[in-house]
Enzyme design. Sequence first.
Site, short mmCIF file in Angstrom:
data_model
loop_
_atom_site.label_atom_id
_atom_site.label_comp_id
_atom_site.label_asym_id
_atom_site.label_seq_id
_atom_site.Cartn_x
_atom_site.Cartn_y
_atom_site.Cartn_z
N ASP A 69 34.53 36.96 32.02
CA ASP A 69 35.72 37.26 32.81
C ASP A 69 36.68 36.09 32.91
O ASP A 69 37.85 36.25 33.22
CB ASP A 69 35.29 37.70 34.22
CG ASP A 69 36.44 38.27 35.02
OD1 ASP A 69 37.15 39.16 34.50
OD2 ASP A 69 36.66 37.83 36.17
N ARG A 70 36.18 34.86 32.64
CA ARG A 70 37.04 33.67 32.73
C ARG A 70 37.98 33.56 31.54
O ARG A 70 38.98 32.83 31.62
CB ARG A 70 36.18 32.41 32.82
CG ARG A 70 35.49 32.24 34.15
CD ARG A 70 36.48 32.00 35.26
NE ARG A 70 35.82 31.96 36.56
CZ ARG A 70 36.46 31.88 37.71
NH1 ARG A 70 37.78 31.87 37.72
NH2 ARG A 70 35.80 31.83 38.84
N MET B 291 40.43 41.65 40.64
CA MET B 291 41.88 41.66 40.43
C MET B 291 42.32 40.72 39.33
O MET B 291 43.51 40.65 39.02
CB MET B 291 42.59 41.27 41.74
CG MET B 291 42.39 42.25 42.88
SD MET B 291 43.07 43.88 42.50
CE MET B 291 44.81 43.49 42.33
N ARG B 292 41.39 39.98 38.72
CA ARG B 292 41.80 39.03 37.69
C ARG B 292 42.44 39.74 36.51
O ARG B 292 43.38 39.23 35.89
CB ARG B 292 40.61 38.20 37.23
CG ARG B 292 40.99 37.12 36.22
CD ARG B 292 39.86 36.19 35.86
NE ARG B 292 39.61 35.24 36.93
CZ ARG B 292 38.50 35.20 37.64
NH1 ARG B 292 37.54 36.07 37.40
NH2 ARG B 292 38.33 34.31 38.59
N ALA B 293 41.97 40.93 36.18
CA ALA B 293 42.53 41.66 35.04
C ALA B 293 44.01 41.98 35.27
O ALA B 293 44.83 41.87 34.34
CB ALA B 293 41.75 42.95 34.81
#
Length: 678
Positions: free
Chosen positions: A193-194, A274-276
């Site tokens: 995800d990073r 919410m990173r996406a």
Amino acid sequence: MSTPYPFTAIVGQDDLRLGLLLNAVSPAVGGVLVRGEKGTAKSTAVRALAALMPEVPVVPGCRFSCDPGSPDPACPDGPHAEAAGVSRAARTVELPVGASEDRLVGALDIERALSEGVKAFEPGLLADAHRGILYVDEVNLLHDHLVDLLLDAAAMGASYVEREGVSVRHAARFLLVGTMNPEEGELRPQLLDRFGLTVEVSASRDTDERVEVVRRRLAYDDDPGGFAARWAEEEGALRERIAAARVLLPRVVLGDGVLRQIAATCAAFEVDGMRADIVMARTATALAAWAGREEVTADDVRQAALLALPHRRRRNPFDAPGLDEDKLDQTLDEAGPQEDGSDDDDPDPGPDGGGYGGGGGGVPPQADGDRTPPSASQSDDTPSPAPESAPDTPGRPAGGEQQPVAAAEPFRTKMLSVPGLGEGAAGRRSRARTEHGRTTGAVRPQGALTKLHLAATVQAAAPHQRARGRAGRGLVVRRDDLRQATREGREGNLVLFVVDASGSMAARQRMSAVKGAVLSLLMDAYQRRDKVGLVTFRGKEADVALPPTSSVDAAAARLESLPTGGRTPLAAGLLKAHDVLRVERLRDPSRRPLLVVVTDGRATGGPEPVALAGRAGRLHRSEGTASVVVDCESGYVRLGLAGELARELGGTAVTLDELRADSIAGLVKDVTAAGRAA
């Protein structure tokens, strides 16, 4: 210094080049993960990117690359007086898979810190990569403790080095670029995800394109400087375009309608967190700047989704990356005004006029057979079960062979662990001496001190203070006083599955349940960072369906396509497993094996099959192999043959029901090692 291969000379690989260029335009995108088979210019492209990056202004003499316009107030080399900065080329720092923790974050001189109160700090790779590129080749093979440090630095933009209360902090903001071959195993979801973007690469199957790749590579190898000079004009033009896009980037408008499309897309594909959404917004903005526009369009949102979402929608390690593009188009149409819809047949030109890579971020066409596991989803919401019966194929072997059946729904399993204390690769299964974990003792350091045992060090130094002339408050510490902490954590093991695929296991419901159980154990092995292997036996012989590997999804693919039928050569399966383990002990002697035999215990075929199976089991026990037998026998009448096999192996037998973590049979089943004395 060797001349890097020119970025503009790379043939094809539009998705790869676009993902890297977008990060060069906007480092806030968050880096890129490049997934693909070996020999596809992954490393070449990443190393070539550094030559296109703008120069970085730094404080003269600062080892941590502080910006002269806003130097870090906590810089270990600071505080910095006002002075004119100097410019240098952006760095590409490579993190080796086998790097130590001190090499990554830096080393603190504990002896000087205790005796003099001086923070003598030697910077590591995170400091070198600050305001540059941190490149991790084979990132999926990186040790877990290094992954944890990368996650912390990427989240906080800083690196902390702490040794028994003495700490040093420095800024560490970098563009994270990783390359990996999925056949060698997957990444932990937290690290996955990073990465802001992900791209899939594969070798071209076009003959003319392959010829051009070879021609250019041979020309470069013969004369690197001359080859680079021939591409200097194209490199300069691309460098200017990146600089122009960086200037334009702050003026790009991200309208409410576009933001709504981004949010709707992330919600539709059920990505976590919410990173996406944030990465998609930054990527769409960078795409607009790259195209020379001041407004983000639906085309940009669509392309951003194909780059930013595939690796975030995976629910388990057996899901293939990629997006359902029909669903994506439908979501964008529903979330945005019709007049803002995109024309997918005419995308804006990407780098070198080649478009945005033909749907960047999607799964490329596969050749030489479908490498996607059969359990991968065909859509984003509904897993695709394996067919109940595959079509008949000519030349199918005789002997009552049945076609593969689908695996039952996987479940969370109990933890199966190897007894004793190992020293293998870091993982999450069995107890081991590791660099991280709870402190269990202290020893004299062999080489550089990495983990100080403060109490033992003080205890060793205390009796000598008068003889050493101690006069002040500080403790007089010598090198001989230092003690290294010994720690206990968890290791990853080699989990070798030996699966009975004979006719006695061929009942459709039973084999489906067996495959579901093995699939569940494979998921558990993925989470615990194990290597896995698969041996199957049926008919007259045993086969190594998958040699030991870190690619758990490859084992799942072999399992799904496993046919059944014929006699039960149990002894052959155990002997084949013995051969596999013998070779692996030579290759990786520190990684302890766990043998998982999945069978109903029957043995047929050949003279004295039961006696042969018993002797094969005792062979494993004599070598101390930890083992567990998953008893697949069902029905009211049970022969207990799997239990007898477990006794021959010196291991433990569990039923399919007892294997479930929510079973009342117990929370953890420790495997009994062969030959352990009471």
